[in-house]
Enzyme design. Sequence first.
Site, short mmCIF file in Angstrom:
data_model
loop_
_atom_site.label_atom_id
_atom_site.label_comp_id
_atom_site.label_asym_id
_atom_site.label_seq_id
_atom_site.Cartn_x
_atom_site.Cartn_y
_atom_site.Cartn_z
N SER A 1 0.82 -1.22 0.00
CA SER A 1 0.00 0.00 0.00
C SER A 1 0.86 1.27 0.00
O SER A 1 2.03 1.26 0.37
CB SER A 1 -0.92 0.00 1.23
OG SER A 1 -1.68 -1.19 1.25
N1 SAM Z 1 -0.33 -5.15 4.24
C1 SAM Z 1 0.31 -5.51 3.02
C2 SAM Z 1 1.71 -4.99 2.93
O1 SAM Z 1 2.19 -4.35 3.87
O2 SAM Z 1 2.36 -5.27 1.91
C3 SAM Z 1 -0.48 -5.12 1.79
C4 SAM Z 1 -1.69 -5.94 1.65
S1 SAM Z 1 -2.39 -6.02 0.04
C5 SAM Z 1 -3.01 -4.42 -0.21
C6 SAM Z 1 -3.82 -7.02 0.47
C7 SAM Z 1 -3.47 -8.45 0.81
O3 SAM Z 1 -4.62 -9.07 1.38
C8 SAM Z 1 -3.08 -9.31 -0.39
O4 SAM Z 1 -1.83 -9.88 -0.19
C9 SAM Z 1 -4.18 -10.36 -0.46
O5 SAM Z 1 -3.75 -11.61 -0.95
C10 SAM Z 1 -4.60 -10.43 0.98
N2 SAM Z 1 -5.92 -10.99 1.22
C11 SAM Z 1 -7.07 -10.85 0.51
N3 SAM Z 1 -8.07 -11.53 1.09
C12 SAM Z 1 -7.55 -12.12 2.21
C13 SAM Z 1 -8.08 -12.94 3.25
N4 SAM Z 1 -9.35 -13.34 3.26
N5 SAM Z 1 -7.26 -13.34 4.23
C14 SAM Z 1 -5.96 -12.97 4.23
N6 SAM Z 1 -5.39 -12.20 3.30
C15 SAM Z 1 -6.19 -11.77 2.30
#
Ligand code: SAM
Length: 221
Positions: A65
């Site tokens: 992000s």
């Molecule tokens: N916090 C992260 C970072 O510091 O890089 C960025 C996160 S990215 C915007 C969103 C993440 O949420 C993705 O890696 C995606 O695979 C994950 N995601 C989506 N649905 C999810 C779920 N139900 N449980 C866990 N992770 C999930």
Amino acid sequence: MTETDPYRKEREEMVEFQIRARGVRDERVLAAMRKIARHLFVPKGYERFAYEDRPLPIGEGQTISQPYIVAVMTEQLELKPQDRVLEVGTGSGYQAALLAELAGTVVSIERLASLADRAQQNLAQAGVTGVKVVVGDGTEGYPPEAPYDAVIVTAASPSVPDPLIDQLAEGGRLIAPIGPRECQDLVKLVKREGKVERIPLGGVCFVPLIGQFGWRGEGSP
Ligand code: SAM
């Protein structure tokens, strides 16, 4: 650290001009963002963009992000050194690294095993210990380590997943992007005496949270 940290100046400028200048004032958060080497959490070839004011791709259609949004969400968690924190959406591991700087126990759940593996490598490379990375559906929370003083959801869902509210401790704070698939409202929930107060924090655009209590999958409504 200087010869192994070619981006220290870029990182300091990121904190001053993108984050402090826009109103994030928590000195612990600013110090953590000055310390954690964000370029170690982006894919090879993207290092020189790591301190720009935007999200970056990390593979699998996911993103690390925008630094300013990471800072706002982290500040709003109001973390204390002994807090137990759950992150949903490990992605690159960068947000988890910041949480580990600011809190006591950090559990981070990622749905995609390939990203969870890379996040663990990134965290090790950055010298961050104390983050437990779990592969699973974070919309269900992570009951073995609950309750949590803070929950941060870094992917967007149509509503706040009930299990995450259930797993929030008394006095706990939850930050999540909530709303339509493209762009959402960042909301803060605070649990007090069993009641949940909801505070809007502004507009954001996050990738979808896919799971039982989020979106049902690519392309579904
Ligand atoms: N916090 C992260 C970072 O510091 O890089 C960025 C996160 S990215 C915007 C969103 C993440 O949420 C993705 O890696 C995606 O695979 C994950 N995601 C989506 N649905 C999810 C779920 N139900 N449980 C866990 N992770 C999930």
